[in-house]
Design a protein around this motif. Structure first.
Motif, short mmCIF file in Angstrom:
data_model
loop_
_atom_site.label_atom_id
_atom_site.label_comp_id
_atom_site.label_asym_id
_atom_site.label_seq_id
_atom_site.Cartn_x
_atom_site.Cartn_y
_atom_site.Cartn_z
N TRP A 69 0.85 -1.20 0.00
CA TRP A 69 0.00 0.00 0.00
C TRP A 69 0.88 1.25 0.00
CZ3 TRP A 69 -4.72 2.15 -0.49
CH2 TRP A 69 -4.97 3.39 0.11
N LEU A 70 1.94 1.22 0.82
CA LEU A 70 2.81 2.39 0.91
C LEU A 70 3.63 2.58 -0.37
CD1 LEU A 70 3.89 2.25 4.64
CD2 LEU A 70 2.48 3.99 3.53
N ILE A 71 3.93 1.49 -1.07
CA ILE A 71 4.57 1.65 -2.38
C ILE A 71 3.65 2.47 -3.29
CG2 ILE A 71 5.21 0.42 -4.51
CD1 ILE A 71 6.15 -1.90 -2.74
N TYR A 72 2.35 2.14 -3.20
CA TYR A 72 1.35 2.82 -4.03
C TYR A 72 1.20 4.29 -3.64
CZ TYR A 72 -3.48 4.06 -5.36
OH TYR A 72 -4.61 4.69 -5.82
N LYS A 73 1.32 4.57 -2.32
CA LYS A 73 1.02 5.92 -1.86
C LYS A 73 2.24 6.85 -1.73
CE LYS A 73 -2.72 7.08 -0.79
NZ LYS A 73 -3.77 7.61 -1.70
N THR A 74 3.44 6.33 -1.93
CA THR A 74 4.61 7.19 -1.73
C THR A 74 5.46 7.25 -3.00
OG1 THR A 74 5.94 5.36 -0.90
CG2 THR A 74 4.73 6.64 0.72
N GLU A 75 6.49 8.07 -2.95
CA GLU A 75 7.37 8.17 -4.12
C GLU A 75 8.82 8.30 -3.68
OE1 GLU A 75 5.57 11.43 -6.24
OE2 GLU A 75 5.23 12.53 -4.39
N ARG A 128 12.50 8.12 -2.52
CA ARG A 128 13.27 7.29 -1.60
C ARG A 128 12.35 6.45 -0.70
NH1 ARG A 128 16.80 9.00 3.37
NH2 ARG A 128 14.65 9.31 3.98
N THR A 129 11.25 7.04 -0.25
CA THR A 129 10.33 6.30 0.62
C THR A 129 9.79 5.08 -0.12
OG1 THR A 129 9.66 8.48 1.43
CG2 THR A 129 8.37 6.59 2.16
N LYS A 130 9.43 5.29 -1.35
CA LYS A 130 8.89 4.18 -2.14
C LYS A 130 9.94 3.07 -2.27
CE LYS A 130 6.97 3.05 -6.64
NZ LYS A 130 6.69 3.52 -8.00
N ARG A 131 11.19 3.47 -2.53
CA ARG A 131 12.24 2.45 -2.68
C ARG A 131 12.44 1.68 -1.37
NH1 ARG A 131 14.32 6.48 -5.87
NH2 ARG A 131 15.74 7.31 -4.29
N ASN A 132 12.37 2.42 -0.25
CA ASN A 132 12.46 1.72 1.05
C ASN A 132 11.33 0.73 1.21
OD1 ASN A 132 14.68 3.14 1.82
ND2 ASN A 132 13.56 4.68 3.00
#
Lengths: 457, 332
Positions: free
Chosen positions: B175-181, B183-187
């Motif tokens: 879900w967080l992959i979907y909602k973030t971009e 560096r956060t998304k990569r984490n």
């Protein structure tokens, strides 16, 4: 003390008493927010928007606590009262199902837009979301009070061969004899509770600064509510009492402290009920007034507790007192309401410090009255869960005392920490001056911008 | 189709909706210990703040629906799962209030972040324990639970508890992959890959263990010709896993989340295959436990009217808060 029945009863009383605090507040507050937002859209005065934003933060905290303590309630029936659940499920289950479908989803679904949607949706749609949350709280009260009332005045049912209550007539079930009275009484109680909190906060800020426009608005709106609804509540309470007299006379006898059957019964204002000896040492009583209030006839007979079967009467030692606390607070609210009208007439509603101090002191009065009222009606239903039909002792789950006791302790600890913290946060919010922008962060996107958005729109 | 069966389907739908929806926001809490910076934690919290309450309402529909439609099952299962359900409720309280309280606490080390983590882990773990205890079977006599209050505790239920924590972790991180971009998304992609592998291991262990709990479960999976009907489930798990794994290595936004849901759906179908037509394994079926027809019909009207409306405005809320979460959208 280590009887699972006693522990289960104590647990239910504890979690439900904690829970009712939040709906009693949020039912009224949701309507208040809708009124504030509506007034703002209509009159375009910033004070309404400021108040809306101010109370919205408090609503968010209180509503969150109401939700989490409410989820506990929906599992209590099954965990601690499984026999009750099996027997009443066919009737009460669908009513609660309607509560979830028509109220809980509505509140939860639109709460997100109400709290976070200010600059995502238009202001009309935002107002619509606020209205939906307010309607949700109302629908929720409607269904759960129908459930509760059915337990007091069961109707429209039959009993099948495994001992379950089976629905025969849904209209009679939902609109069972005590429901209309209980619904009106509770909704007015919720409005009064909220009004006195809002009035208390307004009075507090007026004590600091008599020219605070937002505080004046709060006090004025709250006192209109008190002066109109508090007297109406007395009428509703009286009607509810007459209804109880008809369906649960033992409860009335206990509330009034009547152990003996009287013709032309007195109204016992103050006394010490003694359930062991079945007698009351009444200190102050008014002759014949009891019959006059309860039967609207000064010579009517009021049946005393001694003339009911001994194992079917509630504890007068509890509800004699809780009833008096509730009525006493109700009377105070009426007095304060009329006093506010008098001050308004004299143009000193916003300047009378003594009045503001009393209103501040009465801030939590509604909560005490609500809990005392619920104790009266619920303890008064004992020793039954479904009045006259299913005893509390026959309703409890087959669960061992250690499980019930341990969970009770954990609930108590968690509730005091969590809801204690919530109360502190709510008080911190109260402390902030509603008229100032202090506490409203100015950074992009938070309230500062929401307000800019509204001003622009 | 009988009305009892319709109700079993409605309840299954409500429970599955709950598992997915509250699964990903409980999953935010599962992922919290691995998200270090305050800014990213705020972001994770904001990504579910407007919707978590609606998500959790499905749990009340599941519980309330069981009470209404199958009151006998409700009154047997809840006492049997007394301790894990109480623990779950405490967990839900702690994390539920954290959504509001963490913004009120100005201290450097926010205790409500800790409450959010502990609450999320507790609620998820004990939901899994309750599930495991349920699958193991619940004894009853005279319309009431007849076991002891600690019967829920077993190696299997501990395992399912861990499985649910990890599975929710996967839903939360995807879900967080979907909602973030950025560096956060990569984490989150890195975290999701770990959760994915462990979720898969858990699915395999639980799937292999379950048929051995009861001979009846074994027959449902391995007797001929049933094995032919149920074979697509493990095959689809295999395909879904490959797709999920691939999407976690590409820069996809929504796909990892959807494939994770697909894996949950298959696990849920697998559970249904094992249990059906019982509502309290191993021996109480949906017809025995059902409320009288008048109750079922009355609430069915409500479901038919309200459920489409609920799905409508819930979708609308998701649509309003669509896209990448920004950290400037709160009212606190």
């Amino acid at each position: 003390m280590f009887d699972p029945l006693i522990l289960a009863r104590f647990q239910f009383a504890f979690v439900v008493s904690f829970h009712i605090i939040f709906p009693a507040f949020t039912i009224g507050l949701a309507s208040y927010l809708a009124v504030l937002e509506g007034l703002w859209l209509w009159k375009k005065e910033t004070r309404y928007l400021k108040l809306f934003n101010y109370w919205l933060k408090i609503f968010a905290i209180a509503f969150g606590m109401g939700v989490v303590s409410g989820i506990v309630m929906s599992y209590q029936f099954g965990t601690n009262w499984s026999v009750f659940s099996d027997k009443t499920g066919p009737i009460l289950g669908p009513l609660m199902g309607y509560e979830v479908l028509s109220a809980f989803f509505l509140e939860a679904g639109f709460l997100g837009i109400m709290l976070f949607g200010m600059n995502k949706v238009g202001k009309k749609l935002h107002f619509f979301a606020t209205l939906m949350v307010a309607f949700g709280t109302f629908f929720s009260a409607f269904w759960i009070l129908s459930v509760n009332s059915w337990m007091h005045t069961p109707a429209g049912y039959s009993i099948n061969d495994v001992g379950q209550f089976v629905p025969e007539n849904w209209f009679e079930i939902i609109f069972n004899p005590s429901f209309p009275y209980r619904l009106i009484h509770m909704l007015m109680a919720a409005y009064l509770t909220t009004a006195f909190v809002i009035g208390g906060v307004g009075a507090w800020h007026l004590l600091k600064n008599k020219t605070n426009l937002c505080a004046k608005t709060m006090l004025s709106m709250a006192m209109w509510m008190a002066s109109v609804v508090a007297p109406l509540q007395l009428v509703a309470g009286d009607m509810h009492g007459l209804n109880t007299m008809e369906y649960q006379p033992a409860k009335i006898a206990a509330m009034e402290g009547h152990y003996e059957t009287h013709k032309g019964a007195p109204l016992i204002l103050f006394g010490i009920p003694d359930d062991t000896n079945m007698s009351i040492n009444s200190i102050i009583e008014i002759p014949k007034l009891g019959s006059l209030i309860l039967k609207h006839d000064s010579e009517a007979e009021i049946k005393g507790l001694k003339d009911f079967p001994k194992d079917e009467i509630p504890k007068a030692e509890i509800i004699f007192w809780s009833f008096r606390i509730m009525v006493g607070i109700g009377m105070l609210m009426i007095v304060v309401g009329f006093w506010s009208l008098f001050l308004r007439f004299k143009n000193s509603l916003y300047t009378s410090s003594i009045f503001h101090k009393i209103i501040l002191f009465m801030g939590p009065a509604g909560f005490i009255a609500v809990i005392a009222g619920w104790i009266t009606t619920e303890v008064g239903r004992q020793p039954f869960t479904v009045y006259g039909l299913l005893k509390t002792v026959d309703s409890v789950s087959p669960i061992d005392a250690p499980a019930v006791g341990l969970s009770l302790i954990i609930f108590i600890i968690t509730y005091f920490i969590v809801f204690g913290a919530g109360t502190i946060y709510i008080f911190r919010q109260f402390k902030i001056d509603p008229a100032s922008d202090k506490g409203i962060p100015k950074k992009v996107g938070s309230l500062g911008v929401s307000m800019k958005f509204f001003d622009k729109a | 189709m009988s009305i009892e069966l319709i109700w079993a389907i409605i309840l299954s739908f409500a429970i599955f909706a709950y598992v997915i929806l509250d699964g990903f926001d409980l999953g935010i809490g599962i992922n919290y210990p691995f998200i270090k910076s305050k800014w990213e934690r705020d972001l994770a919290m904001n990504s579910v703040a407007p919707i978590w309450d609606g998500n959790e309402t499905w749990l009340i529909l599941g519980g309330g629906g069981l009470f209404a439609a199958f009151p006998l099952a409700y009154s047997i299962v809840l006492p049997a799962l007394y301790a894990p359900l109480t623990a779950m409720l405490i967990g839900l309280i702690l994390r539920g209030v954290a959504f509001e309280f963490r913004w009120k606490n100005k201290q450097q080390k926010n205790i409500w972040d800790q409450a959010f983590i502990i609450g999320s882990y507790t609620a998820s773990f004990f939901q899994g324990v309750a599930l495991g205890a349920f699958i193991q079977g619940i004894p009853y006599a005279d319309r009431a639970y007849s076991g002891m209050w600690w019967d829920w505790l077993s190696p299997f239920s501990i395992l399912t508890g861990l499985a649910v924590v990890i599975g929710y972790g996967l839903l939360g991180s995807t879900w967080l992959i979907y909602k973030t971009e950025n560096r956060t998304k990569r984490n989150m992609q890195r975290l999701a890959r770990r959760f994915f592998i462990t979720t898969l291991v858990m699915i395999i262990i639980v799937s292999l263990w379950t048929p051995y709990l009861h001979p009846e479960y074994f027959d449902k999976w391995f007797s001929f010709p049933r094995i032919l009907y149920v074979l697509p489930v493990p095959l689809l798990v295999f395909i879904g896993s490959i797709m999920c794994f691939r999407s976690l290595y590409k820069n996809h936004d929504l796909q990892p989340f959807l494939w994770s849901i697909f894996l949950f759906l298959l696990s849920f179908i697998g559970l249904m295959i094992s249990i059906f037509p019982n509502i309290v394994p191993p021996s109480l079926d949906i017809w025995q436990a059902a409320a009288p027809e008048k109750s079922l019909k009355f609430l069915l009207v409500g479901v038919v009217i309200f459920l489409p409306i609920i799905i409508g405005y819930t979708s609308f809320t998701y649509w309003i808060f669509r896209g990448k979460t920004q950290n400037n959208e709160n009212y606190h």
